[in-house]
Design a protein around this motif. Structure first.
Motif, PDB file in Angstrom:
ATOM      1  N   VAL A 211       0.840  -1.200   0.000  1.00  0.00           N
ATOM      2  CA  VAL A 211       0.000   0.000   0.000  1.00  0.00           C
ATOM      3  C   VAL A 211       0.874   1.249   0.000  1.00  0.00           C
ATOM      4  O   VAL A 211       0.635   2.204  -0.731  1.00  0.00           O
ATOM      5  CB  VAL A 211      -0.950  -0.011   1.222  1.00  0.00           C
ATOM      6  N   GLN A 212       1.913   1.195   0.833  1.00  0.00           N
ATOM      7  CA  GLN A 212       2.776   2.378   0.960  1.00  0.00           C
ATOM      8  C   GLN A 212       4.097   1.987   1.585  1.00  0.00           C
ATOM      9  O   GLN A 212       4.155   1.125   2.459  1.00  0.00           O
ATOM     10  CB  GLN A 212       2.088   3.419   1.840  1.00  0.00           C
ATOM     11  N   GLU A 213       5.142   2.638   1.113  1.00  0.00           N
ATOM     12  CA  GLU A 213       6.435   2.569   1.790  1.00  0.00           C
ATOM     13  C   GLU A 213       6.794   3.987   2.219  1.00  0.00           C
ATOM     14  O   GLU A 213       6.706   4.919   1.411  1.00  0.00           O
ATOM     15  CB  GLU A 213       7.510   1.984   0.877  1.00  0.00           C
ATOM     16  N   ILE A 214       7.198   4.116   3.455  1.00  0.00           N
ATOM     17  CA  ILE A 214       7.338   5.465   4.005  1.00  0.00           C
ATOM     18  C   ILE A 214       8.433   5.457   5.060  1.00  0.00           C
ATOM     19  O   ILE A 214       8.628   4.456   5.754  1.00  0.00           O
ATOM     20  CB  ILE A 214       5.979   5.897   4.615  1.00  0.00           C
ATOM     21  N   GLU A 218       8.832  10.813   7.327  1.00  0.00           N
ATOM     22  CA  GLU A 218       7.636  11.129   6.534  1.00  0.00           C
ATOM     23  C   GLU A 218       6.380  10.761   7.311  1.00  0.00           C
ATOM     24  O   GLU A 218       5.379  11.480   7.289  1.00  0.00           O
ATOM     25  CB  GLU A 218       7.662  10.357   5.214  1.00  0.00           C
ATOM     26  N   ARG A 222       3.193  13.122   8.434  1.00  0.00           N
ATOM     27  CA  ARG A 222       1.840  12.836   7.949  1.00  0.00           C
ATOM     28  C   ARG A 222       0.857  12.547   9.078  1.00  0.00           C
ATOM     29  O   ARG A 222      -0.351  12.657   8.871  1.00  0.00           O
ATOM     30  CB  ARG A 222       1.855  11.642   7.017  1.00  0.00           C
ATOM     31  N   TYR A 293      -2.341   5.607  11.969  1.00  0.00           N
ATOM     32  CA  TYR A 293      -2.014   5.797  10.560  1.00  0.00           C
ATOM     33  C   TYR A 293      -2.269   4.509   9.802  1.00  0.00           C
ATOM     34  O   TYR A 293      -2.823   4.505   8.700  1.00  0.00           O
ATOM     35  CB  TYR A 293      -0.553   6.225  10.413  1.00  0.00           C
ATOM     36  N   MET A 297      -4.830   3.751   6.784  1.00  0.00           N
ATOM     37  CA  MET A 297      -4.410   3.196   5.490  1.00  0.00           C
ATOM     38  C   MET A 297      -5.212   1.952   5.138  1.00  0.00           C
ATOM     39  O   MET A 297      -5.483   1.674   3.977  1.00  0.00           O
ATOM     40  CB  MET A 297      -2.925   2.825   5.533  1.00  0.00           C
TER      41      MET A 297
END
Lengths: 304, 269
Positions: A211-214, A218, A222, A293, A297
């Motif tokens: 879904v996301q790499e963060i 960051e 967020r 978070y 997501m």
């Protein structure tokens, strides 16, 4: 930035169901990568694919720039996936000695003594592994992963079953390995609060897809600030705040907490609620955590 | 590859597979010898029968024949005509190999090796060494104790003893490789022990023999491992020995390739 682990379009299907579905993953070298996902999201499957224990249906895997199945990485990778792989009739030291022989270590006994001390198992003596508690088995699995002084650790819930002291010890050990030896660590855990204390970047997986790499920095930027309000009647409080202060961005959590994301003055909010006859038990400003978070997501709403 | 051999050899000793195999095999040889020795004395037979023991005419004949045996003849009959040692080897090696999966140790082995061949070849070498050590003990211990035994002579030449030993090693190695292959499919110790027992006692050979009869085919059972075990002779016969050696080595290669195929096709965890 050098990449320790890279996957491109990684797929794995079991009986028609995709456990990994075109998974693209990049783990920077020298980082602690928190691999997060719900149960059944594909974390363990991904670990098995990275370790070469499962054959991908499609896609590519590179470990330190080398395709996975060309020569392998041997001592460079340490693995702990699901339950620790042990010979139940052997002691902790014997299990470690076997692995040391397999890795071709020069000074086997010294290496075994080191990892048993690192994981708090130096006093287990001749007790057979089948009589270990879950936490002790986990520690032994971690010891086996650390034996070859690897450059990359793949750890699937390494703190599962550990007591609070053990969880802290594992966290400190992993931080030390990363800081002092530059070890790259991919670690999954359902205890997000614990993971947040030491992970430097994250990958969030859902239904086999990234879904996301963060990075941690960051994530911090967020994660939204909010005002947390504890009151016996959060719905009435929310209605009052909508009417009087035009606050619309809020959620009511199951435990009765009202979270307000609109910029507002807590003192003003308190005054409005008191005027409206709503008791306020506590009020304060906070910032979203990794858990919040992650749930956001995953699309998990906490409205009641 | 040699790392796998070192790891396996250490585990065989620490988990007592080696010791148990030695004790069981030598124990059965010793018990059988003790029983037949008792039966060779008529007074002892009468006393045992008076105590209620059931002793058949065949038992008495075995006891009587013992006096004329050489040690070589007795060991050959004990080991190779009954074939218990093939079952013992099959079960032990099958359970040993299956344990990699039941405890999940494969999760540590394959990532460390990076590919399948070191595991297959290293394990194969270890199984050969295991068989060689066990069979050496089964033959050398009675030889060492010969002065205490009732046999009139050792019997046979050094070549006869050597060919018995080497043939037995090859047969044991072949059945071990079969068990190794089956363990990669079954992956459970309990089921593996049961299947290994069936294979070791010659059930596949029996079925094949029956099928050949029904289908009017030439007897193919001479190409099975268990029948090769029964074809081992006390004296050296080059043609028979060559048949055993070639058949068993062929099976070692076949099972090695099948093991590699099994590991390639299935996930290891």
């Amino acid at each position: 930035m050098q990449i320790a682990v890279r996957t491109r379009g990684l797929c794995k299907r079991y009986h028609g169901k995709a456990a990994a579905d075109h998974l693209d993953m990049q783990v920077p070298q020298g980082e602690i990568y928190g691999f997060i996902g719900a149960n059944g999201a594909g974390k363990s499957t991904t670990f098995k694919l990275l370790a070469g224990l499962a054959n991908p249906t499609a896609g590519q895997i590179e470990i330190f720039g080398q395709p996975l199945h060309q020569g392998g990485c041997g001592r460079r990778v340490g693995i702990l996936i699901e339950d620790a792989g042990l010979y139940g009739s052997l002691s902790a030291a014997d299990n470690c000695l076997l692995q040391a022989k397999l890795l071709g270590l020069d000074d086997e006994k010294t290496a075994v003594g080191r990892v048993l001390a690192q994981t708090g198992l130096e006093h287990m003596g001749r007790k057979a592994a089948k009589h270990f508690s879950m936490g002790q088995r986990r520690r032994l699995g971690l010891a086996l992963a650390l034996l070859g002084s690897p450059d990359l650790l793949l750890l699937d819930e390494p703190t599962n079953g550990l007591d609070p002291e053990g969880i802290r010890d594992v966290r400190l050990l992993l931080q030390q390995l990363q800081a002092e030896h530059g070890v790259t660590i991919v670690v999954s855990s359902h205890i997000l609060g614990e993971l947040e204390k030491f992970a430097t970047c994250y990958g969030i997986i859902r239904d086999g897809r990234m879904v996301q790499e963060i990075t941690a920095a960051e994530l911090s930027s967020r994660c939204r600030a909010y005002i947390a309000l504890q009151t016996p009647d959060p719905h009435r409080a929310a209605a009052l705040l909508e009417d009087k202060l035009h606050l619309h961005d809020y959620t009511v959590r199951p435990e009765g907490e009202l979270r307000i994301y609109d910029p507002a003055d807590p003192a003003r909010i308190n005054a409005v609620l008191l005027d409206g006859g709503v008791a306020v038990q506590s009020i304060g400003t906070h910032r979203q955590e990794l858990e919040d978070y992650f749930l956001q997501m995953m699309g998990v709403e906490n409205h009641v | 590859m040699f790392e796998v051999l070192r790891m396996d050899w250490y585990r065989l000793r620490r988990q007592k597979y080696l010791l148990t195999g030695l004790l069981l095999g030598l124990g059965m040889i010793a018990l059988s010898y003790a029983f037949i020795t008792l039966l060779s004395d008529p007074e002892t037979v009468n006393a045992m029968q008076a105590q209620g023991a059931e002793i058949t005419a065949e038992d008495i004949a075995d006891g009587a024949a013992l006096a004329g045996y050489t040690l070589q003849r007795y060991m050959h009959q004990m080991l190779f005509e009954g074939g218990f040692w093939i079952s013992l080897i099959a079960v032990f090696t099958g359970v040993y190999c299956a344990e990699d999966y039941t405890g999940g140790a494969v999760k540590n082995i394959f990532p460390a090796l990076g590919c399948r061949w070191p595991y297959v070849v290293g394990r194969a070498l270890c199984l050969l060494v295991y068989n060689a050590v066990l069979m050496a003990a089964y033959l050398l211990v009675p030889l060492a104790l010969y002065p205490l035994l009732v046999f009139g002579a050792v019997g046979g030449t050094w070549l006869d003893w050597l060919q018995m030993y080497l043939a037995a090693c090859l047969v044991g190695w072949a059945i071990s490789m079969c068990a190794f292959f089956l363990s990669t499919l079954i992956r459970r110790e309990g089921w593996m022990a049961l299947v290994a027992l069936c294979v070791g006692t010659g059930l596949p050979a029996l079925v094949l023999g029956f099928a050949c009869q029904i289908l009017h085919l030439p007897d193919l059972t001479r190409f099975t491992i268990c029948i090769c075990g029964r074809m081992i002779t006390p004296d050296f016969r080059s043609e028979q020995y060559l048949h055993i050696a070639v058949t068993c080595l062929a099976w070692v290669v076949v099972y090695g390739l099948l093991t590699d195929l099994s590991l390639r096709r299935r996930d290891q965890a």
